[in-house]
Enzyme design. Structure first.
Site, short mmCIF file in Angstrom:
data_model
loop_
_atom_site.label_atom_id
_atom_site.label_comp_id
_atom_site.label_asym_id
_atom_site.label_seq_id
_atom_site.Cartn_x
_atom_site.Cartn_y
_atom_site.Cartn_z
N ARG A 1 -15.78 51.30 -0.78
CA ARG A 1 -14.76 51.12 0.25
C ARG A 1 -14.30 52.47 0.79
O ARG A 1 -13.97 53.36 0.01
CB ARG A 1 -13.56 50.35 -0.32
CG ARG A 1 -13.98 48.99 -0.84
CD ARG A 1 -12.80 48.17 -1.29
NE ARG A 1 -13.29 46.88 -1.78
CZ ARG A 1 -12.54 45.88 -2.22
NH1 ARG A 1 -11.22 46.03 -2.22
NH2 ARG A 1 -13.07 44.76 -2.65
N ARG B 1 -6.96 53.83 -6.56
CA ARG B 1 -7.70 53.51 -5.33
C ARG B 1 -8.92 54.41 -5.26
O ARG B 1 -8.78 55.62 -5.19
CB ARG B 1 -6.80 53.70 -4.11
CG ARG B 1 -7.48 53.30 -2.82
CD ARG B 1 -6.49 52.79 -1.81
NE ARG B 1 -5.93 51.52 -2.23
CZ ARG B 1 -4.78 51.04 -1.79
NH1 ARG B 1 -4.06 51.73 -0.95
NH2 ARG B 1 -4.35 49.87 -2.19
N GLU C 1 -2.65 45.51 -9.11
CA GLU C 1 -3.49 44.36 -8.78
C GLU C 1 -4.89 44.55 -9.38
O GLU C 1 -5.55 45.55 -9.13
CB GLU C 1 -3.60 44.22 -7.27
CG GLU C 1 -4.46 43.06 -6.84
CD GLU C 1 -4.74 43.07 -5.34
OE1 GLU C 1 -3.92 43.64 -4.59
OE2 GLU C 1 -5.76 42.50 -4.93
N SER D 1 -7.91 39.21 -7.10
CA SER D 1 -7.43 38.46 -5.97
C SER D 1 -8.33 37.23 -5.90
O SER D 1 -9.54 37.37 -5.83
CB SER D 1 -7.58 39.33 -4.72
OG SER D 1 -6.85 38.80 -3.67
N ARG E 1 -8.23 49.36 -12.53
CA ARG E 1 -6.81 49.21 -12.87
C ARG E 1 -6.62 48.54 -14.21
O ARG E 1 -5.60 48.73 -14.87
CB ARG E 1 -6.09 48.45 -11.76
CG ARG E 1 -6.12 49.26 -10.46
CD ARG E 1 -5.55 48.51 -9.32
NE ARG E 1 -5.84 49.17 -8.06
CZ ARG E 1 -5.91 48.56 -6.89
NH1 ARG E 1 -5.72 47.25 -6.82
NH2 ARG E 1 -6.17 49.23 -5.79
#
Length: 424
Positions: free
Chosen positions: A260, A275, A347, A350, A387
């Site tokens: 990403r 991130r 997070e 998802s 994470r």
RNA sequence: GGAGAUGUGGCAGAGUGGUCUAUUGCGUCUGAUUCGAAAUCAGAAGUCCGCGAAAGCGGUCCGGGGGUUCGACUCCCUCCAUCUCCGCCA
């Protein structure tokens, strides 16, 4: 993509759904394009019908040896007119499609209304809370143990491309294998190892394109994209297929590296593992009959939770509000773990139900009771490693400065129970 | 990477500019026959779009896209996939 019929049969439903999301779409233009388009289509079909009759007449005359020249001359004008109308139609259709691809999914009725992550609703909190002295920050701790090397990663690729070193690399591999093994042995998933480069059609199919082009790494010469998530290859595996209803639900789990660009999303809260441009994730994807997707969604959340429980982490389940859900989701749950040094929730998963939003884009259907219809697609992280690693590093520090390996990972670490502190 | 070949319905496989509404076979579905099945006989069936209250009507689809033509499964261009041979390579 939404059912195109809604634009003329129930535009209010679209309007209300988008309003709840806080999404701005020029629906009036779309409705007008659709009306214009259909008007041209009627005219076009008429013209084509006339041409079919005319060429048939010419064919008959030729066959019986008559001179058809006069008819041919007359039909030529018809052909020209068809071309003009066809171009008009293609233009309108293209413009409508281009807009339709940018319209997000409509939220399910049960999704809480809201604008930002502050409006998300905590559904439950679970797992053992961290107790003890405030632990070291995961970056400092990792450096002490020599598990990761961000500096050298930056040297060879850039910031956000960490290097996993020694037992740090092995720990990463342990997490991946643990996640995958749980899914394939207990949760009924078929393991897949897909390509991590995909074409543009695949990226459109799951909804990353055209809206989020700037978030993707591209291989320009070949027109390919590095996958931001295994969702893309897994879901598009079945594009343009009519799935055997007896084969549903189809459940795939895959580990892939994820890439990403994270354009514009850097800040002080994105230090270290929080991130990354490149990270590891095990993804779950399911294809179900429309009536079964809600049930499947709950189960997917359960599978992801199961992993956090086995890792003995403190986590919570959020029900995302209308404004915070991803582009294609009709309903979405996030799983967050608590990082005790940062004192923040992070997070790690998802889990979304896309209903037929992706299935329409990728054209994935099934035949139920004699009717061909779009399937529902769902996916969820199970899990993304970075994470999870942060929470583990901050939670599992021993008094002596070592890292206590969670029990379920020990078999994957050659039976090792602890990563010891580095000797001075 | 080079040379050549191929791509047609669920499958196999014809079709080289207009009787294609795509031959034929297998498979599928529905009837008939049968106690039931097999076999046999008869019939049916695809996709997507539009118009219509409906019955129905029109359009569309032969790997994708574009072109030539009054008319394209058929001719041309291009892309993709597969196969064969050669080259290279973990």
């Amino acid at each position: 993509m939404l059912d195109p019929r809604l634009y003329r049969e129930d535009i209010d439903r679209i309007r209300q759904g988008l309003e709840r999301r806080g999404a701005k779409v020029d629906l009036d233009t779309m409705v007008n394009l659709d009306i214009e388009k259909r008007k041209i289509n009627v005219r076009l079909d008429q013209l084509k019908s006339e041409r079919n009759a005319a060429t048939e007449k010419i064919a008959q005359m030729k066959r019986s040896g008559q001179d058809a020249q006069e008819h041919i001359e007359k039909t030529r004008a018809l052909g020209d007119e068809i071309k003009v109308q066809q171009d008009k139609f293609n233009d309108l259709e293209g413009r409508f499609q281009a807009m339709a691809l940018l319209v997000p999914n409509l939220p399910q009725a049960s999704v809480p209304d809201g604008r930002t992550s502050a409006d998300n609703v905590v559904r439950r909190e679970s797992g053992r809370k961290y107790e003890g002295p405030k632990p070291k920050h995961h970056l400092d701790f990792s450096r002490e143990l020599g598990l990761h090397d961000f500096e050298r990663g930056a040297k060879i690729a850039g910031s956000g491309f960490p290097i996993y070193v020694g037992l740090g690399a092995r720990l990463e591999r342990a997490l991946i294998n643990f996640f995958l093994d749980e899914h394939i042995t207990h949760n009924g998933f078929t393991e897949i190892q897909p390509p991590v480069l995909v074409n543009q059609a695949a990226m459109i199919g799951t909804g990353q394109l055209p809206k989020f082009a700037e978030d993707m790494y591209t291989i320009g010469d070949d027109g390919l994209y590095l996958v931001p998530t295994a969702e893309v290859p897994l879901t598009n595996m079945h594009s343009n297929e009519v799935l055997d209803a007896a084969s549903l639900p189809i459940a795939y789990a895959a580990y892939t590296t994820c890439f990403r660009r994270e354009a514009g999303s850097w800040g002080k809260e994105t230090r270290g593992f929080q991130r990354l441009h490149q990270f590891d994730k095990v993804e779950m994807v399911q294809f179900t009959e429309p009536s079964k997707s809600e049930e499947a969604h709950q189960k997917l959340v359960g599978y992801a939770e199961g992993l956090l429980q086995k890792l003995d982490l403190h986590y919570r389940v959020l029900e995302l509000c209308t404004g915070d859900m991803g582009f294609g989701a009709a309903k979405c749950y996030d799983l967050e773990v608590f990082a005790p040094a940062e004192e923040r929730w992070l997070e790690v998963s998802s889990v979304s139900n896309f209903e037929d939003f992706q299935a329409r884009r990728a054209n994935i259907r099934t035949k139920l009771e004699g009717k061909t219809q779009f399937v529902h697609t769902l996916n969820g992280s199970g899990l993304a490693t970075p994470r999870v690693l942060v929470a583990l590093l901050e939670r599992n520090q021993t008094a002596e400065g070592g890292f206590r390996i969670p029990e379920v990972l020990q078999p994957y670490m050659g039976g090792l129970k602890e990563i010891p502190p580095k000797k001075k």
